[in-house]
Design a protein around this motif. Structure first.
Motif, PDB file in Angstrom:
ATOM      1  N   UNK A   5       0.838  -1.198   0.000  1.00 21.93           N
ATOM      2  CA  UNK A   5       0.000   0.000   0.000  1.00 21.93           C
ATOM      3  C   UNK A   5       0.874   1.250   0.000  1.00 21.93           C
ATOM      4  N   UNK A   6       1.909   1.255   0.844  1.00 26.66           N
ATOM      5  CA  UNK A   6       2.806   2.408   0.915  1.00 26.66           C
ATOM      6  C   UNK A   6       3.580   2.560  -0.392  1.00 26.66           C
ATOM      7  N   UNK A   7       4.015   1.443  -0.957  1.00 19.75           N
ATOM      8  CA  UNK A   7       4.777   1.489  -2.206  1.00 19.75           C
ATOM      9  C   UNK A   7       3.937   2.067  -3.340  1.00 19.75           C
ATOM     10  N   UNK A   8       2.674   1.730  -3.385  1.00 17.72           N
ATOM     11  CA  UNK A   8       1.810   2.246  -4.455  1.00 17.72           C
ATOM     12  C   UNK A   8       1.542   3.743  -4.255  1.00 17.72           C
ATOM     13  N   UNK A   9       1.461   4.179  -3.011  1.00 16.01           N
ATOM     14  CA  UNK A   9       1.332   5.623  -2.771  1.00 16.01           C
ATOM     15  C   UNK A   9       2.591   6.334  -3.261  1.00 16.01           C
ATOM     16  N   UNK A  10       3.734   5.781  -2.908  1.00 20.50           N
ATOM     17  CA  UNK A  10       5.026   6.343  -3.354  1.00 20.50           C
ATOM     18  C   UNK A  10       5.074   6.407  -4.874  1.00 20.50           C
ATOM     19  N   UNK A  11       4.653   5.357  -5.523  1.00 17.49           N
ATOM     20  CA  UNK A  11       4.679   5.305  -6.992  1.00 17.49           C
ATOM     21  C   UNK A  11       3.763   6.379  -7.584  1.00 17.49           C
ATOM     22  N   UNK A  12       2.591   6.557  -6.999  1.00 18.20           N
ATOM     23  CA  UNK A  12       1.650   7.557  -7.487  1.00 18.20           C
ATOM     24  C   UNK A  12       2.251   8.967  -7.377  1.00 18.20           C
ATOM     25  N   UNK A  13       2.969   9.215  -6.280  1.00 11.59           N
ATOM     26  CA  UNK A  13       3.587  10.527  -6.087  1.00 11.59           C
ATOM     27  C   UNK A  13       4.748  10.763  -7.042  1.00 11.59           C
ATOM     28  N   UNK A  14       5.517   9.732  -7.331  1.00 11.14           N
ATOM     29  CA  UNK A  14       6.699   9.882  -8.179  1.00 11.14           C
ATOM     30  C   UNK A  14       6.377   9.809  -9.673  1.00 11.14           C
ATOM     31  N   UNK A  15       5.293   9.174  -9.998  1.00  5.42           N
ATOM     32  CA  UNK A  15       4.941   8.898 -11.397  1.00  5.42           C
ATOM     33  C   UNK A  15       4.936  10.130 -12.308  1.00  5.42           C
ATOM     34  N   UNK A  16       4.429  11.288 -11.852  1.00  6.23           N
ATOM     35  CA  UNK A  16       4.421  12.461 -12.743  1.00  6.23           C
ATOM     36  C   UNK A  16       5.812  12.908 -13.195  1.00  6.23           C
ATOM     37  N   UNK A  17       6.845  12.518 -12.454  1.00  2.00           N
ATOM     38  CA  UNK A  17       8.208  12.921 -12.799  1.00  2.00           C
ATOM     39  C   UNK A  17       8.919  11.909 -13.697  1.00  2.00           C
ATOM     40  N   UNK A  18       8.242  10.829 -14.028  1.00  2.00           N
ATOM     41  CA  UNK A  18       8.845   9.764 -14.816  1.00  2.00           C
ATOM     42  C   UNK A  18       8.200   9.670 -16.197  1.00  2.00           C
ATOM     43  N   UNK A  19       8.924   9.043 -17.100  1.00  2.00           N
ATOM     44  CA  UNK A  19       8.324   8.730 -18.403  1.00  2.00           C
ATOM     45  C   UNK A  19       7.307   7.615 -18.199  1.00  2.00           C
ATOM     46  N   UNK A  20       6.395   7.474 -19.140  1.00  2.00           N
ATOM     47  CA  UNK A  20       5.370   6.436 -19.043  1.00  2.00           C
ATOM     48  C   UNK A  20       5.997   5.048 -18.983  1.00  2.00           C
ATOM     49  N   UNK A  21       7.023   4.836 -19.815  1.00  2.00           N
ATOM     50  CA  UNK A  21       7.681   3.532 -19.869  1.00  2.00           C
ATOM     51  C   UNK A  21       8.363   3.221 -18.539  1.00  2.00           C
ATOM     52  N   UNK A  22       9.063   4.211 -17.998  1.00  2.00           N
ATOM     53  CA  UNK A  22       9.779   3.971 -16.753  1.00  2.00           C
ATOM     54  C   UNK A  22       8.815   3.745 -15.592  1.00  2.00           C
ATOM     55  N   UNK A  23       7.728   4.503 -15.529  1.00  2.00           N
ATOM     56  CA  UNK A  23       6.741   4.327 -14.463  1.00  2.00           C
ATOM     57  C   UNK A  23       6.182   2.906 -14.484  1.00  2.00           C
ATOM     58  N   UNK A  24       5.916   2.398 -15.690  1.00  2.00           N
ATOM     59  CA  UNK A  24       5.412   1.026 -15.813  1.00  2.00           C
ATOM     60  C   UNK A  24       6.477   0.018 -15.392  1.00  2.00           C
ATOM     61  N   UNK A  25       7.723   0.294 -15.752  1.00  2.00           N
ATOM     62  CA  UNK A  25       8.826  -0.593 -15.390  1.00  2.00           C
ATOM     63  C   UNK A  25       8.975  -0.689 -13.877  1.00  2.00           C
ATOM     64  N   UNK A  26       8.866   0.435 -13.184  1.00  2.00           N
ATOM     65  CA  UNK A  26       9.029   0.463 -11.735  1.00  2.00           C
ATOM     66  C   UNK A  26       7.962  -0.375 -11.042  1.00  2.00           C
ATOM     67  N   UNK A  27       6.696  -0.126 -11.364  1.00  2.80           N
ATOM     68  CA  UNK A  27       5.623  -0.833 -10.659  1.00  2.80           C
ATOM     69  C   UNK A  27       5.615  -2.313 -11.016  1.00  2.80           C
ATOM     70  N   UNK A  28       5.951  -2.656 -12.273  1.00  3.57           N
ATOM     71  CA  UNK A  28       5.974  -4.062 -12.660  1.00  3.57           C
ATOM     72  C   UNK A  28       7.125  -4.809 -11.993  1.00  3.57           C
ATOM     73  N   UNK A  29       8.234  -4.136 -11.776  1.00  8.64           N
ATOM     74  CA  UNK A  29       9.358  -4.796 -11.094  1.00  8.64           C
ATOM     75  C   UNK A  29       8.990  -5.101  -9.639  1.00  8.64           C
ATOM     76  N   UNK A  30       8.258  -4.181  -9.009  1.00  7.34           N
ATOM     77  CA  UNK A  30       7.810  -4.413  -7.638  1.00  7.34           C
ATOM     78  C   UNK A  30       6.762  -5.522  -7.585  1.00  7.34           C
ATOM     79  N   UNK A  31       5.859  -5.515  -8.552  1.00  7.17           N
ATOM     80  CA  UNK A  31       4.816  -6.537  -8.593  1.00  7.17           C
ATOM     81  C   UNK A  31       5.399  -7.921  -8.848  1.00  7.17           C
ATOM     82  N   UNK A  32       6.453  -7.987  -9.646  1.00  2.00           N
ATOM     83  CA  UNK A  32       7.057  -9.273  -9.981  1.00  2.00           C
ATOM     84  C   UNK A  32       7.896  -9.848  -8.844  1.00  2.00           C
ATOM     85  N   UNK A  33       8.698  -9.009  -8.203  1.00  3.44           N
ATOM     86  CA  UNK A  33       9.718  -9.525  -7.293  1.00  3.44           C
ATOM     87  C   UNK A  33       9.575  -9.132  -5.829  1.00  3.44           C
ATOM     88  N   UNK A  34       8.856  -8.060  -5.536  1.00  2.79           N
ATOM     89  CA  UNK A  34       8.815  -7.573  -4.156  1.00  2.79           C
ATOM     90  C   UNK A  34       7.474  -7.839  -3.475  1.00  2.79           C
TER      91      UNK A  34
END
Length: 236
Positions: A109-138
């Motif tokens: 829950x905290x990680x997804x809040x963090x991702x939502x806050x950081x997402x506007x500063x990232x490219x679309x591809x990178x934002x997807x890469x970040x959340x998918x890496x967490x979903x896959x391994x963390x």
């Protein structure tokens, strides 16, 4: 004093009654047959000079879910709390509130809040890469844990499993992302420390080649993206 046989034999009557044990502990038997452990105690400032402290009652649990020995243990814990100058009823509410807060602030829950806050500063591809890496391994390993309960040994075990498939660069990048999540959690008052901060040296050294690209393809398949523009400066 009570014993197991007396407690088991306690039957309902027309009116509620008490069976006393020791140390203000007693069994409260209701007309419906409920058997509940309670403890009387005194706490607080007297209402008038020279008067008695306010009398309170602490509910400990119900029999048979809570046995006589368990009820006595809880009574002793409550008395220890009183000896420290704290009200056991208030302490229970504080503990329950802290547990509710912890359950509502799992790592995922905290990680997804963090991702939502950081997402506007990232490219679309990178934002997807970040959340998918967490979903896959963390998230599968620690996502359901309250963020306060995620400790360094558990994190290292998770990252070691990523290393075992040869994804050294990915393991380091995940550590950085998890660390950033904890930094956010500390600032938000959700945790007290960053257990990922010191794990970099515990991981294998990064390979000279970009094996992360290979690992991404293993998880997501080929994709069309401009890798030069995929991550901006300061992105994890």
């Amino acid at each position: 004093m009570l014993n197991d046989a007396k407690v088991k034999a306690a039957k309902a009557k027309e009116t509620a009654y008490k069976l006393g044990d020791s140390g203000q502990l007693y069994l409260y038997v209701t007309p419906a047959g409920g058997r509940h452990w309670r403890m009387n105690y005194a706490y607080g400032e007297p209402t008038k000079a020279g008067g008695r402290m306010p009398q309170k009652t602490l509910s400990l649990g119900s029999y048979p879910a809570l046995t006589l020995s368990d009820a006595r243990r809880k009574r002793d814990e409550a008395k220890a709390t009183l000896a420290e100058g704290r009200d056991p009823s208030v302490e229970r509410k504080i503990t329950a509130k802290a547990r509710a807060i912890a359950d509502g602030n799992t790592f995922e829950i905290v990680a997804r809040r963090w991702h939502t806050l950081r997402k506007p500063n990232w490219s679309t591809v990178h934002a997807a890469d970040v959340i998918e890496s967490l979903e896959n391994d963390i998230f599968p390993a620690i996502g359901d844990l309250p963020i306060r309960l995620v400790l360094a040994p558990k994190l290292l075990d998770v990252l070691n499993k990523v290393e075992e498939r040869g994804a050294i660069e990915t393991a380091h990048r995940l550590r950085q992302r998890v660390s950033s999540i904890f930094v956010y959690g500390i600032a938000a008052g959700l945790c007290d420390a960053d257990p990922a901060a010191s794990l970099g040296k515990a991981l294998k050294k990064k390979a000279p080649r970009d094996e992360a690209a290979v690992d991404h393809r293993r998880h997501r398949g080929p994709r069309r993206a401009n890798r030069c523009g995929e991550r901006r400066a300061g992105q994890l």
